[in-house]
Motif scaffolding. Sequence first.
Motif, PDB file in Angstrom:
ATOM      1  N   LEU A 102       0.778  -1.107   0.155  1.00  0.00           N
ATOM      2  CA  LEU A 102       0.019  -0.047   0.226  1.00  0.00           C
ATOM      3  C   LEU A 102       0.856   1.164   0.097  1.00  0.00           C
ATOM      4  CD1 LEU A 102      -2.680  -1.019   2.427  1.00  0.00           C
ATOM      5  CD2 LEU A 102      -3.117  -0.540   0.041  1.00  0.00           C
ATOM      6  N   SER A 103       2.092   1.252   0.504  1.00  0.00           N
ATOM      7  CA  SER A 103       2.822   2.534   0.631  1.00  0.00           C
ATOM      8  C   SER A 103       3.073   3.386  -0.809  1.00  0.00           C
ATOM      9  CB  SER A 103       4.269   1.964   0.864  1.00  0.00           C
ATOM     10  OG  SER A 103       4.986   1.232   0.383  1.00  0.00           O
ATOM     11  N   PRO A 104       3.050   2.567  -2.128  1.00  0.00           N
ATOM     12  CA  PRO A 104       3.479   3.471  -2.956  1.00  0.00           C
ATOM     13  C   PRO A 104       1.965   4.268  -3.304  1.00  0.00           C
ATOM     14  CG  PRO A 104       4.084   1.452  -3.537  1.00  0.00           C
ATOM     15  CD  PRO A 104       3.487   1.148  -2.234  1.00  0.00           C
ATOM     16  N   SER A 105       0.858   3.780  -3.254  1.00  0.00           N
ATOM     17  CA  SER A 105      -0.473   4.380  -3.325  1.00  0.00           C
ATOM     18  C   SER A 105      -0.801   5.535  -2.251  1.00  0.00           C
ATOM     19  CB  SER A 105      -1.538   3.539  -3.166  1.00  0.00           C
ATOM     20  OG  SER A 105      -1.510   2.295  -4.187  1.00  0.00           O
ATOM     21  N   CYS A 106      -0.060   5.265  -1.257  1.00  0.00           N
ATOM     22  CA  CYS A 106      -0.252   6.065  -0.172  1.00  0.00           C
ATOM     23  C   CYS A 106       0.803   7.485  -0.376  1.00  0.00           C
ATOM     24  CB  CYS A 106       0.090   5.671   1.348  1.00  0.00           C
ATOM     25  SG  CYS A 106      -0.893   4.587   1.900  1.00  0.00           S
ATOM     26  N   VAL A 107       1.892   7.028  -0.840  1.00  0.00           N
ATOM     27  CA  VAL A 107       2.745   8.046  -1.346  1.00  0.00           C
ATOM     28  C   VAL A 107       2.355   9.071  -2.574  1.00  0.00           C
ATOM     29  CG1 VAL A 107       4.938   8.549  -2.309  1.00  0.00           C
ATOM     30  CG2 VAL A 107       4.859   6.960  -0.521  1.00  0.00           C
ATOM     31  N   LEU A 108       1.553   8.397  -3.330  1.00  0.00           N
ATOM     32  CA  LEU A 108       1.075   9.079  -4.453  1.00  0.00           C
ATOM     33  C   LEU A 108      -0.232  10.063  -4.055  1.00  0.00           C
ATOM     34  CD1 LEU A 108       1.207   6.317  -7.265  1.00  0.00           C
ATOM     35  CD2 LEU A 108       2.635   8.306  -7.240  1.00  0.00           C
ATOM     36  N   VAL A 109      -0.968   9.482  -3.214  1.00  0.00           N
ATOM     37  CA  VAL A 109      -1.859   9.927  -2.694  1.00  0.00           C
ATOM     38  C   VAL A 109      -1.567  11.329  -1.918  1.00  0.00           C
ATOM     39  CG1 VAL A 109      -4.155  10.033  -1.305  1.00  0.00           C
ATOM     40  CG2 VAL A 109      -3.967   8.197  -2.567  1.00  0.00           C
ATOM     41  N   LEU A 110      -0.555  11.224  -1.163  1.00  0.00           N
ATOM     42  CA  LEU A 110      -0.120  12.273  -0.492  1.00  0.00           C
ATOM     43  C   LEU A 110       0.381  13.467  -1.393  1.00  0.00           C
ATOM     44  CD1 LEU A 110       1.644  10.407   2.442  1.00  0.00           C
ATOM     45  CD2 LEU A 110      -0.362  11.855   2.674  1.00  0.00           C
ATOM     46  N   PHE A 111       1.117  13.064  -2.403  1.00  0.00           N
ATOM     47  CA  PHE A 111       1.580  13.988  -3.286  1.00  0.00           C
ATOM     48  C   PHE A 111       0.608  14.920  -4.177  1.00  0.00           C
ATOM     49  CE2 PHE A 111       3.780  15.241  -7.324  1.00  0.00           C
ATOM     50  CZ  PHE A 111       4.700  16.146  -7.124  1.00  0.00           C
ATOM     51  N   PHE A 112      -0.149  13.810  -5.008  1.00  0.00           N
ATOM     52  CA  PHE A 112      -0.789  14.381  -6.008  1.00  0.00           C
ATOM     53  C   PHE A 112      -2.433  14.832  -5.315  1.00  0.00           C
ATOM     54  CE2 PHE A 112       1.761  11.468  -8.558  1.00  0.00           C
ATOM     55  CZ  PHE A 112       2.430  12.545  -9.355  1.00  0.00           C
ATOM     56  N   VAL A 113      -2.869  14.485  -4.270  1.00  0.00           N
ATOM     57  CA  VAL A 113      -4.096  15.097  -3.551  1.00  0.00           C
ATOM     58  C   VAL A 113      -3.673  16.016  -2.584  1.00  0.00           C
ATOM     59  CG1 VAL A 113      -6.065  14.426  -2.384  1.00  0.00           C
ATOM     60  CG2 VAL A 113      -5.262  12.916  -4.280  1.00  0.00           C
ATOM     61  N   TYR A 114      -3.286  15.763  -1.484  1.00  0.00           N
ATOM     62  CA  TYR A 114      -2.843  16.584  -0.528  1.00  0.00           C
ATOM     63  C   TYR A 114      -1.628  17.636  -0.526  1.00  0.00           C
ATOM     64  CZ  TYR A 114      -5.879  13.475   2.056  1.00  0.00           C
ATOM     65  OH  TYR A 114      -7.129  12.637   2.252  1.00  0.00           O
ATOM     66  N   GLY A 115      -0.737  17.037  -1.433  1.00  0.00           N
ATOM     67  CA  GLY A 115       0.319  18.214  -1.886  1.00  0.00           C
ATOM     68  C   GLY A 115      -0.159  19.162  -2.598  1.00  0.00           C
ATOM     69  N   PHE A 116      -1.204  18.794  -3.476  1.00  0.00           N
ATOM     70  CA  PHE A 116      -1.767  19.584  -4.665  1.00  0.00           C
ATOM     71  C   PHE A 116      -2.674  20.655  -3.705  1.00  0.00           C
ATOM     72  CE2 PHE A 116       0.280  17.405  -7.967  1.00  0.00           C
ATOM     73  CZ  PHE A 116       0.680  18.555  -8.706  1.00  0.00           C
ATOM     74  N   ILE A 117      -3.171  20.084  -2.764  1.00  0.00           N
ATOM     75  CA  ILE A 117      -4.271  20.965  -1.987  1.00  0.00           C
ATOM     76  C   ILE A 117      -3.519  22.102  -1.248  1.00  0.00           C
ATOM     77  CG2 ILE A 117      -5.744  21.113   0.161  1.00  0.00           C
ATOM     78  CD1 ILE A 117      -6.960  18.411  -0.657  1.00  0.00           C
ATOM     79  N   ALA A 118      -2.327  21.553  -0.543  1.00  0.00           N
ATOM     80  CA  ALA A 118      -1.408  22.425   0.128  1.00  0.00           C
ATOM     81  C   ALA A 118      -0.726  23.613  -0.610  1.00  0.00           C
ATOM     82  CB  ALA A 118      -0.023  21.954   0.720  1.00  0.00           C
ATOM     83  N   TRP A 119      -0.549  23.267  -2.054  1.00  0.00           N
ATOM     84  CA  TRP A 119       0.014  24.253  -2.993  1.00  0.00           C
ATOM     85  C   TRP A 119      -1.126  24.983  -3.519  1.00  0.00           C
ATOM     86  CZ3 TRP A 119      -1.203  25.126  -8.361  1.00  0.00           C
ATOM     87  CH2 TRP A 119      -0.326  25.903  -8.970  1.00  0.00           C
TER      88      TRP A 119
END
Length: 292
Positions: free
Chosen positions: A16-33
């Motif tokens: 599950l870790s690759p999916s979690c990393v991708l979600v953190l970057f492409f979802v929550y990362g872009f929300i923060a951006w």
Amino acid sequence: MGARERLQRWLPKLVLSPSCVLVLFFVYGFIAWTSYISFSDSGMLPDYTWAGLRQWTRLWQSWTWGIALHNIWVFGLLYIVACILLGLLLAILLDQRIRAEGVLRTIYLYPMALSFIVTGTAWQWFLNPGLGLEKTMHDLGWQSFSFHWLIDSKMAIYTVVIAAVWQATGFVMAMFLAGLRGIDGEMIKAAQLDGAPIWKIYLRIIVPQLRPVFLSAVVVLAHLAIKSFDLIVAMTGGGPGNATAVPATFMYSYAFSRNEMGIAAASAVFMLAVIAALIIPYLYSELREPRP
């Protein structure tokens, strides 16, 4: 602990870790951006110069934003109320164990399988005065028939409501039908033996027990209403003028047509905050563990 046990313990986390990393970057990362951009001096391109609340002030001073908020309020209220009332009525109808229930349930649910783009395009054709309902009536000889809502700035938002209600009512019906099928039949039989009319049984016994379904339906429909970009773009493009502009079309217009990325980001963060205000309390009430 042996190597086999350690592998069995860590294997799910590794998968599950690759999916979690991708979600953190492409979802929550872009929300923060996007949140940071809303406080920056960005125009056509991102500018990371801190500007405080300047973009938010410009957002709330925009008359177009005021129109968009008014439209989403009108659209959301009518959409939610109409879907719930019609969905509940259809669910009660199907709960009578009528013939061809499976066929009717499929017919009612089918519109939900369509995307908002398909729904909007189909209704745009149907309501277009030059090629849809009005033209058909004229071809049949009813020359006085007139239906110009789609191009009437005062009525255009209601055509979007009609299309949205048509698509979502079947889904709401399925939610209520599942709730109705879960109610204890002995309670209903007892009320019938006491001579209570059927409308009073539904009003005082059955409908109050559907309170969790009502809450779920409101949350889901409110979420869909705020994300109604596809439907409105396909039907009216936000027009005529700004008659059907909503926050989603406002954000798109300012980001890609007016080159005001800061204001667009502020409107996007505002919509996210509204959705979070609806979803988080609902998830908290659903997922919290009951007290012993």
